[in-house]
Design an enzyme around this catalytic site. Sequence first.
Site, PDB file in Angstrom:
ATOM      1  N   GLU A 256       2.854   6.009   7.110  1.00  0.00           N
ATOM      2  CA  GLU A 256       3.432   4.585   6.908  1.00  0.00           C
ATOM      3  C   GLU A 256       2.889   3.501   8.037  1.00  0.00           C
ATOM      4  OE1 GLU A 256       7.440   4.351   5.750  1.00  0.00           O
ATOM      5  OE2 GLU A 256       7.021   5.203   3.765  1.00  0.00           O
TER       6      GLU A 256
ATOM      7  N   GLU B 114       5.645  11.318  -0.924  1.00  0.00           N
ATOM      8  CA  GLU B 114       6.979  10.710  -0.631  1.00  0.00           C
ATOM      9  C   GLU B 114       7.068  10.367  -2.331  1.00  0.00           C
ATOM     10  OE1 GLU B 114       9.014   8.409   2.328  1.00  0.00           O
ATOM     11  OE2 GLU B 114       7.698   9.860   3.810  1.00  0.00           O
TER      12      GLU B 114
END
Lengths: 644, 644, 644
Positions: free
Chosen positions: C141, C312
Amino acid sequence: MLGVCYYPEHWPEEIWAEDARRMAEAGIGVVRIAEFAWARLEQAPGVFDWAWLDRAIETLAAQGLKLVLGTPTAAPPRWLVDLHPDILPVDRNGLPRLFGSRRHYTPASPAFIEATRRIVTAMAERYGNHPSVIGWQVDNEFGCDDTIFSWGPLDRAHFQNWLKVRYTTVDALNAAWGNDFWSMAVSDFAEVELPTRQVCDINPSVQLDFMRCRSDLFIDYFRLQAEIIRTHAPDRFVTHNFMGFSHTFDHFEMGRQMDVASWDSYPLGRIESLPFAEGERNRWARTGHPDVTALQHDLYRAVGRGRFWIMEQQPGPVNWANWNAVPERGMVRLWTWEALAHGAEAVVYFRWRQYRKAQEQMHAGLLRPDHAVSAGGKEAVRVAGELARLGDLPATTPAPLALVFDYTAAWVTQFQPQGKDFDYRILKLRWYEAFRRLGIDVDIVEPGASLAGYRLVLVPTLPILSEAALKAFEETDALILFGPRTGSKDENFAIPVSLPPGPLLQKRLPLKVAEVESMRPGLSAAVAGTVSGIVTRWREVLETDLDPLARFADGAPAMVAAGRFHYLAGWPEEDLLESVARHLLASAGLPVLDLPEHVRLRRRGDLTFAFNYGPDSFALPVAADKLLLGEPLLKAYDVACWRT
Amino acid sequence: MLGVCYYPEHWPEEIWAEDARRMAEAGIGVVRIAEFAWARLEQAPGVFDWAWLDRAIETLAAQGLKLVLGTPTAAPPRWLVDLHPDILPVDRNGLPRLFGSRRHYTPASPAFIEATRRIVTAMAERYGNHPSVIGWQVDNEFGCDDTIFSWGPLDRAHFQNWLKVRYTTVDALNAAWGNDFWSMAVSDFAEVELPTRQVCDINPSVQLDFMRCRSDLFIDYFRLQAEIIRTHAPDRFVTHNFMGFSHTFDHFEMGRQMDVASWDSYPLGRIESLPFAEGERNRWARTGHPDVTALQHDLYRAVGRGRFWIMEQQPGPVNWANWNAVPERGMVRLWTWEALAHGAEAVVYFRWRQYRKAQEQMHAGLLRPDHAVSAGGKEAVRVAGELARLGDLPATTPAPLALVFDYTAAWVTQFQPQGKDFDYRILKLRWYEAFRRLGIDVDIVEPGASLAGYRLVLVPTLPILSEAALKAFEETDALILFGPRTGSKDENFAIPVSLPPGPLLQKRLPLKVAEVESMRPGLSAAVAGTVSGIVTRWREVLETDLDPLARFADGAPAMVAAGRFHYLAGWPEEDLLESVARHLLASAGLPVLDLPEHVRLRRRGDLTFAFNYGPDSFALPVAADKLLLGEPLLKAYDVACWRT
Amino acid sequence: MLGVCYYPEHWPEEIWAEDARRMAEAGIGVVRIAEFAWARLEQAPGVFDWAWLDRAIETLAAQGLKLVLGTPTAAPPRWLVDLHPDILPVDRNGLPRLFGSRRHYTPASPAFIEATRRIVTAMAERYGNHPSVIGWQVDNEFGCDDTIFSWGPLDRAHFQNWLKVRYTTVDALNAAWGNDFWSMAVSDFAEVELPTRQVCDINPSVQLDFMRCRSDLFIDYFRLQAEIIRTHAPDRFVTHNFMGFSHTFDHFEMGRQMDVASWDSYPLGRIESLPFAEGERNRWARTGHPDVTALQHDLYRAVGRGRFWIMEQQPGPVNWANWNAVPERGMVRLWTWEALAHGAEAVVYFRWRQYRKAQEQMHAGLLRPDHAVSAGGKEAVRVAGELARLGDLPATTPAPLALVFDYTAAWVTQFQPQGKDFDYRILKLRWYEAFRRLGIDVDIVEPGASLAGYRLVLVPTLPILSEAALKAFEETDALILFGPRTGSKDENFAIPVSLPPGPLLQKRLPLKVAEVESMRPGLSAAVAGTVSGIVTRWREVLETDLDPLARFADGAPAMVAAGRFHYLAGWPEEDLLESVARHLLASAGLPVLDLPEHVRLRRRGDLTFAFNYGPDSFALPVAADKLLLGEPLLKAYDVACWRT
């Protein structure tokens, strides 16, 4: 007993005697002095000037006034800060805060500890045996303006040492904090950072430990001063003036070091600082909320193990809220009587005379800057007369209901709200309010303290539930209601393996909290069954074989009970709270009295007091001839008292 | 006269002559140049390049254009900042702000003063006697982006020296500031901290003195430049372009150093930056509020002792507000005429041509980036034609009504609002608006300036009331209305011993303000009597033997008078303000004209102007043949003018 | 394929085998591991411990699970930060952020680059050829918690070098940035400051270049890791898990370095973080907005040039939004199918089991902390069964409609919103939503990518329009609709001389944007003609000879077309958007299907999926016997699928 805070250092010595005489005439019995006078008392390290304070004390004592001396450590003088710049607290960016107001110190500074020892020892030696000095206040309002925290190198080193004592090894620390997560492990206590300025979220376990550490630091700092005072001032009480609704250190723990607790009561400012809706703020803008101040009285009665003072009582409009109303005429009297009804031993008005200068110049006193008696001053004089007429008030007896209040609960929900409006201050206030609206007196109790004798025990939430707390719950016969999030964390801020409410409480309440939801404003969930209403803000999905007392619309249990142990799986709104309260009170065999929103009762021994916070009268359930104060028709902003 | 701001340094030299020709054709008479060109004019200390500016000036002059030269000190070049990093202003955390925009200096820096002397002297020597240069603008928009303040070591030392001059001894300082409070006493001026980053509240006396100190610093900085210019540029006017509704230094005091005042008029942006309600913002989003700009015109006419320019006039949408509307068609013309009606000598549009690059690229000009005339440019050309047709405008004559405006009042209420929404900008605007809605012209007057000749004087508030101010009130025959908080502080920000309105005003108005209340939004107090309506935000409890003109619902006086002296004990809402205005105007014998919300009048000599800020027409009380501009039915966004 | 994120380092090794077995049983095919385990893998520079990871990998592989390995660079260990403190990112005030969470590095640090090379090389060498390891995730991320930015000396030097490459000479830099404005010129690249802490506005050209520079820095950082991995791990895919709706670097550009794109899908949290009105937030609080997640799927399918994963997937309530709802039962399944319908190759749930400790303890997993399967876990198991039943899903085919999305557009409108609520995220969402409500599938396309084959192309805005982008618009046969601000800037953030939409687009659309207006909430402008409705937030005044398709109330063109090229001169509200969508779809010959607010369709090859985001059923236009999943009456929160 009534009292005032007085600052002889602000006024020409010529008027001290006149002030003392007027105090005595007004029915004032006690005077707090000296708590910001360090610069006047010590001009250089060890160079003291006591003469002026000697004269001030004698002047007051000559009128028969008793004295509470404040140690002046909340206001370190300029020379001390210049000698030891590391006394100054450090902000989150690592920048020292500057001299020029108050509370500009961190007790993690050894230099400040040394300076504290010097001034407190000297003061206690000088006045410890003075016959008029009946008590001592240590420092002033710990935690005011967020001053528990400081983020400097001394604070970091102190935290690291504190952790070393708590965990002994870094392995234990790493395990407790879950430091395998995000590679956060440390290999030495010296590697631990303060919980600030991290890039992403901060580990709540670290935040909780830092809060515990700072709480301990200030408790130690109190104890240091208390021990010095007790050495030199035998048989005098030692106290501290707490700030209500301030949760940044453990008041119960500090209270154990005191003879008497005291707190500073400013009912109007709370209307601005608590997260009320605007309508509720406007409704109580000139009276204060009927339960906010009362709840603090009940808290500090517990903190002081039965003994508490109001060390500062709002006497009129103040200066520090966003808006500062003039209290409705009668409210200064009402607040005073309310404190006494809840068991206060003394109510000390802040301050004798409004000071024309500096930061608090817009804060009213009993006298105005032109020396005339203020509106609030007139009400104080009236109370003094009424008090004299009533004579000694009886001792406070226990309430039928205990509400368990826990500082750690405030910290856990602050560091992990999970829902932005999960505010422990409001949660406990609403539970307290619901029962008070039904005429019930409430005691505040620390988790683990004995609950023997209570008929009903409320636990709005208790995320970290200790063995001692469980023992107290087990050893009472009371019905107990636990609110959401109870037992949701272990002592290191981890979720229990067996899920909330955790292994201890699960022995009594066989259930698991399988899921939790925080609900944004506008969302709610209906509850129906033995109790009914809605929950907002927080809802839990329970897994249990217990028969629910009430269910959510989707059939999930909303409230369950196993014997005396009840569990409520959400944040109850007013209607549900009232429904729950009526159900529990009925089950406990406690009679209710429906009070309007603006009227409250409180018993002290065999006396019952009634208070009217609104403009509408209320017919009291008492005959006129029983009344010691007031009339059967309780008028706006009036007080009544009768013997039962 | 109309003008434009022009930046030859932004454009290829090939188009300068064409630009100059088009300006002259458009009816432009004056051009402001050079005020951000430091980097182009001085490439290293004392190394100047005037050639390009010489050519630019000659090109403009050749078209008969007059010039106002701006000194370029608002934009110190990179090399100067590198040579003297202490030029950079310092933020509240002690961190220097960085190069890369403008106003990146503190005048407390000796190096910056030296650099200022060098560039201003060189520029004034070179162009001081140029026949086309008629005036000089010193720097640009002092205080823009909060740049009066800087918190560095040089600023601290400057403050300490300023205090030494003001107080001579630290004892005097300690007494003035009430430093016995919270042990704040200092023993040397060098111990004084700047009022920032203290732990708790900051002493308002310190804040006020620091504001005065910074105001003086910038006034001195203006004077320094003005003196250099006057030495080398005889008979040229010196001015500064003030920012309206900016209160961080004393514009009256700086104005005394000027020949002409000037200000930068951006009516639409104010809709966003003043604390209006959303409805009011939307209503005036494309026109500006009908009184906001007018009030500034009246203010700067006073600051310039009768003489003022608009140095920057909004010509279309701008770039800096939260939202940036396109003005309704006609508004650029209306704003221009309104400035002239209020006495402006010149209206200078900002800017000639919209620049395609950098921070202000979305700010319209009279020309678009494609060199076509913009919508606003067409309106400017129309005004130029109308102006030529009307010939010289008459001199401005005094209004019947004076409104006393005081920078110190802005500072006192800012540092001690006591109620969060006590905003002096709004207070004075509402008082001004109420009388303008009744057709009355208003002069703005500094406290202490002569009030002779006025029929009515308004003092919305004047917390620190000087002997000179009292004298002016005593020496006029006008009715005077004082608003709340007048006389509430002495010159050191302490409450008067005799309570507000203080000993001076109490000679004329025998009353005491016994209590004050700030009211949260939603609270109000009704007033009834000779005047009626409600007060919000602020209410005072008066102690007086005077017969009230109106009372609050609880019977307390709301408005009292002693002869010509009137006092209003609260913040009046619109209805009460109108009631008070009608009462006072009738008492003063001034006729009223009921204007709708969107229409305003203004006289200049024997001319009367009318302005329509709304979409609905309005029938003017004037015959068609009297009109010099416009029609009897004043159309949307139109202007009319007639001779009376 | 379904997967899970798994952290063996959080769990006792004894349970790994049981976990692996349960995963396989649940239908899980792939496991992501190791992406935060740096501290466990490397205890000192070059001192590695692979043993535990070897065992974890073998344990998982033994159950037939495939693995995606994450490089652990998002979580630099304590010892690395201590050895090289300049790794830490620096905040805007120049203060380093502290160790104790994640993403605490700037890639401008050479020491961090060296450490990255060491750990990634070692990891890739060890596991590059492992048969069960099918892919690699670089870091985690990028940009989370605003970590693209850092403001330290290394970042400044990096920016200066980047500028030198871009502009070669300072003259070119000064010209590009318009540095003649406000004397901002520099004479050396070393004089350039970072765009922060300037006194006034910051030049948007500088901000844009700094954003480009930081974007490039992270893309280079990705490439560095990807190259190492590819060297040692042949035939494995390399990816990064992007954050949806995160615009601080160019995902298309980084995507070009990848084999597969992936992104992290948290539908509920977006409800809080995007600027929706409260009503819209409450409506979708437990489902997510029906278009927000879908739009990201379509974006990352483009970023991955057809290939993307959900790395995710939200499996239940999370911990990081202001409020964290429990998804409606069925939503975890619905979200999974929706990802697959949009072409996802795999959906990996985050995480296998909820961790009891540290920052994310309130984030649900497929297992609860008590090891039981969570509500979301049960839905995942159901999807696994359904997937097995359906067999391989067909390849995704292009949609009829392309929406052009541009990271630079996000940056330009962020640095120069001109109207406070001009939010590119919302603009593109509303255009996407309008067409999806009519049953149309949408492809997201980067500017300059081929538009061949599309029937309709939407360009909500494209302020900087390149030659390549124009070429793509010219080379398609599609109708194209450009929104406001398209072509409004050149590549250096300057307004085109020919005015927007700039010289390139003006070849096709002969018009000029003469003026722009941003409208505050409450203001709007009506549009009528072939399309009708209102615009809010933004309106443009067009100068053109084209016949308008619709006009504003004042007659100015609101929508115009020249052949296939259409231009809309404002921000369309829902009604106007729908009107425009219906008009364009009809013109393009695309049939529409009116869907209710809560139902959406999506095709994948010959499969059509339907999703119900609301509590009300919807009758699908399909017979029961065609359905592969679900029923003709699509129930609340249910999914259907049929072959067409």
